[in-house]
Design an enzyme around this catalytic site. Sequence first.
Site, mmCIF file in Angstrom:
data_model
loop_
_atom_site.group_PDB
_atom_site.id
_atom_site.type_symbol
_atom_site.label_atom_id
_atom_site.label_comp_id
_atom_site.label_asym_id
_atom_site.label_seq_id
_atom_site.Cartn_x
_atom_site.Cartn_y
_atom_site.Cartn_z
ATOM 1 N N LYS A 13 0.833 -1.214 0.000
ATOM 2 C CA LYS A 13 0.000 0.000 0.000
ATOM 3 C C LYS A 13 0.862 1.256 0.000
ATOM 4 O O LYS A 13 0.680 2.158 -0.806
ATOM 5 C CB LYS A 13 -0.910 0.040 1.238
ATOM 6 C CG LYS A 13 -1.769 -1.173 1.445
ATOM 7 C CD LYS A 13 -2.615 -1.057 2.693
ATOM 8 C CE LYS A 13 -1.830 -1.065 3.986
ATOM 9 N NZ LYS A 13 -1.146 -2.323 4.309
ATOM 10 N N ARG A 88 -9.158 1.217 9.240
ATOM 11 C CA ARG A 88 -8.713 -0.158 9.456
ATOM 12 C C ARG A 88 -9.760 -0.963 10.205
ATOM 13 O O ARG A 88 -9.546 -2.138 10.449
ATOM 14 C CB ARG A 88 -7.455 -0.103 10.317
ATOM 15 C CG ARG A 88 -6.226 -0.585 9.617
ATOM 16 C CD ARG A 88 -5.124 -0.434 10.626
ATOM 17 N NE ARG A 88 -3.970 -1.148 10.269
ATOM 18 C CZ ARG A 88 -2.959 -0.610 9.576
ATOM 19 N NH1 ARG A 88 -3.022 0.619 9.156
ATOM 20 N NH2 ARG A 88 -1.900 -1.334 9.336
ATOM 21 N N ARG A 156 11.858 -2.003 10.466
ATOM 22 C CA ARG A 156 10.823 -1.711 11.465
ATOM 23 C C ARG A 156 10.765 -2.809 12.523
ATOM 24 O O ARG A 156 10.850 -3.989 12.199
ATOM 25 C CB ARG A 156 9.454 -1.607 10.786
ATOM 26 C CG ARG A 156 9.109 -0.211 10.366
ATOM 27 C CD ARG A 156 7.915 -0.138 9.451
ATOM 28 N NE ARG A 156 6.707 -0.806 9.924
ATOM 29 C CZ ARG A 156 5.529 -0.706 9.319
ATOM 30 N NH1 ARG A 156 5.408 0.039 8.232
ATOM 31 N NH2 ARG A 156 4.476 -1.331 9.780
ATOM 32 N N ARG A 167 -0.170 -9.246 13.016
ATOM 33 C CA ARG A 167 -0.754 -8.166 12.199
ATOM 34 C C ARG A 167 -1.655 -8.746 11.110
ATOM 35 O O ARG A 167 -2.696 -8.171 10.786
ATOM 36 C CB ARG A 167 0.368 -7.306 11.579
ATOM 37 C CG ARG A 167 1.050 -6.416 12.624
ATOM 38 C CD ARG A 167 2.380 -5.890 12.145
ATOM 39 N NE ARG A 167 2.285 -5.047 10.988
ATOM 40 C CZ ARG A 167 3.313 -4.779 10.176
ATOM 41 N NH1 ARG A 167 4.489 -5.306 10.403
ATOM 42 N NH2 ARG A 167 3.138 -3.980 9.154
HETATM 43 P P1 AP5 Z 1 4.877 -1.599 1.744
HETATM 44 O O1 AP5 Z 1 4.497 -0.739 0.596
HETATM 45 O O2 AP5 Z 1 5.695 -0.996 2.834
HETATM 46 O O3 AP5 Z 1 3.577 -2.317 2.340
HETATM 47 P P2 AP5 Z 1 2.382 -1.731 3.149
HETATM 48 O O4 AP5 Z 1 1.167 -2.431 2.628
HETATM 49 O O5 AP5 Z 1 2.369 -0.245 3.160
HETATM 50 O O6 AP5 Z 1 2.767 -2.359 4.556
HETATM 51 P P3 AP5 Z 1 2.747 -1.790 6.019
HETATM 52 O O7 AP5 Z 1 3.458 -2.825 6.855
HETATM 53 O O8 AP5 Z 1 3.294 -0.405 6.097
HETATM 54 O O9 AP5 Z 1 1.281 -1.840 6.318
HETATM 55 P P4 AP5 Z 1 0.624 -1.874 7.636
HETATM 56 O O10 AP5 Z 1 -0.741 -1.600 7.185
HETATM 57 O O11 AP5 Z 1 0.778 -3.089 8.459
HETATM 58 O O12 AP5 Z 1 1.443 -0.822 8.501
HETATM 59 P P5 AP5 Z 1 1.176 0.674 8.884
HETATM 60 O O13 AP5 Z 1 2.439 1.397 8.788
HETATM 61 O O14 AP5 Z 1 -0.029 1.206 8.173
HETATM 62 O O15 AP5 Z 1 5.594 -2.901 1.141
HETATM 63 C C1 AP5 Z 1 6.134 -3.900 1.997
HETATM 64 C C2 AP5 Z 1 7.500 -4.344 1.467
HETATM 65 O O16 AP5 Z 1 7.318 -5.063 0.245
HETATM 66 C C3 AP5 Z 1 8.438 -3.193 1.120
HETATM 67 O O17 AP5 Z 1 9.752 -3.560 1.441
HETATM 68 C C4 AP5 Z 1 8.287 -2.993 -0.380
HETATM 69 O O18 AP5 Z 1 9.454 -2.461 -0.983
HETATM 70 C C5 AP5 Z 1 7.991 -4.414 -0.851
HETATM 71 N N1 AP5 Z 1 7.084 -4.466 -1.956
HETATM 72 C C6 AP5 Z 1 6.005 -3.657 -2.202
HETATM 73 N N2 AP5 Z 1 5.365 -4.024 -3.325
HETATM 74 C C7 AP5 Z 1 6.044 -5.126 -3.794
HETATM 75 C C8 AP5 Z 1 5.872 -5.978 -4.924
HETATM 76 N N3 AP5 Z 1 4.868 -5.812 -5.792
HETATM 77 N N4 AP5 Z 1 6.730 -6.991 -5.068
HETATM 78 C C9 AP5 Z 1 7.741 -7.188 -4.207
HETATM 79 N N5 AP5 Z 1 7.965 -6.412 -3.129
HETATM 80 C C10 AP5 Z 1 7.128 -5.383 -2.916
HETATM 81 O O19 AP5 Z 1 0.745 0.502 10.414
HETATM 82 C C11 AP5 Z 1 1.650 0.071 11.404
HETATM 83 C C12 AP5 Z 1 0.917 -0.071 12.716
HETATM 84 O O20 AP5 Z 1 0.356 1.204 13.111
HETATM 85 C C13 AP5 Z 1 -0.282 -1.023 12.723
HETATM 86 O O21 AP5 Z 1 0.094 -2.355 12.932
HETATM 87 C C14 AP5 Z 1 -1.128 -0.448 13.861
HETATM 88 O O22 AP5 Z 1 -0.632 -0.838 15.101
HETATM 89 C C15 AP5 Z 1 -0.915 1.048 13.724
HETATM 90 N N6 AP5 Z 1 -1.954 1.698 12.894
HETATM 91 C C16 AP5 Z 1 -1.754 2.314 11.687
HETATM 92 N N7 AP5 Z 1 -2.912 2.774 11.189
HETATM 93 C C17 AP5 Z 1 -3.871 2.435 12.092
HETATM 94 C C18 AP5 Z 1 -5.287 2.600 12.139
HETATM 95 N N8 AP5 Z 1 -5.943 3.215 11.146
HETATM 96 N N9 AP5 Z 1 -5.953 2.130 13.207
HETATM 97 C C19 AP5 Z 1 -5.311 1.514 14.226
HETATM 98 N N10 AP5 Z 1 -3.976 1.308 14.253
HETATM 99 C C20 AP5 Z 1 -3.265 1.762 13.195
#
Ligand code: AP5
Length: 213
Positions: A13, A88, A156, A167
């Site tokens: 994402k 979420r 991270r 997660r």
């Molecule tokens: P990446 O683009 O970083 O993936 P992502 O979907 O953004 O993953 P996140 O881990 O950031 O999502 P998340 O939703 O768990 O975490 P968030 O930060 O929102 O890609 C992942 C990896 O794969 C990268 O290395 C990339 O280069 C690679 N990649 C990408 N596309 C690829 C492809 N096509 N092929 C190969 N490789 C690829 O949230 C973190 C924490 O914050 C949560 O766990 C929660 O505790 C809290 N939080 C955040 N938002 C909320 C909310 N709204 N409500 C409650 N808690 C929240």
Amino acid sequence: MKLMFLGAPGAGKGTQAEIVSEKYNIPTISTGALLREAMAKGTELGKSAKSYIDAGNLVPDSVVIGIIEHRLKEDDCKDGFILDGFPRTVPQAQALDAMGVNMDLVISIEVPDEKIVTRMGGRRLCKKCGSTYHILYNPSETEGKCDKCDGELYTRADDVPEVVKERLHVYHDQTEPLKDYYASKGKLVTVEGQEQVADTTALTLAAIEKFRG
Ligand code: AP5
């Protein structure tokens, strides 16, 4: 244009949001990035969020809803924005509706759980600007350094396998129901996450251009 990315942790994402943001010149609002920024600064918000994030759990709805409500009032959001990682839960989506925010398009990036667990170990983020890399699939030009700002890259704390599994569990339980929520409003499109970032980008941009007509 108001876009939202849905998808499991690590589905890509943030990577796609970064590319789409540059192409259409609209900001990305990532609750995960905002929470990590607060954690790095050691603010009260950051301190209270840390225990939830490090365990792979969601930060309480009231906290993230407050963050988004405040952020969407900023000037740069007036011509559109991309939501990455919010909402979420169904109550978060309902809160967004109650703010009068009507999304144009919700893109769900689909990647099987098994691929995600292996992918996460290779993710690296920039300490300075938050840009995302992958040691195999999207490496920086100089190992350990950000291409955009020369910042140091780090792994991270919540990308270790046990936390990633938790997660994923939380995603299937609390976030995946949002696909039905937005499908019933006629807003949802699904993109199959590909092996290469550029291939997922091509599918994502095609979905956006189809919507724009
Ligand atoms: P990446 O683009 O970083 O993936 P992502 O979907 O953004 O993953 P996140 O881990 O950031 O999502 P998340 O939703 O768990 O975490 P968030 O930060 O929102 O890609 C992942 C990896 O794969 C990268 O290395 C990339 O280069 C690679 N990649 C990408 N596309 C690829 C492809 N096509 N092929 C190969 N490789 C690829 O949230 C973190 C924490 O914050 C949560 O766990 C929660 O505790 C809290 N939080 C955040 N938002 C909320 C909310 N709204 N409500 C409650 N808690 C929240």
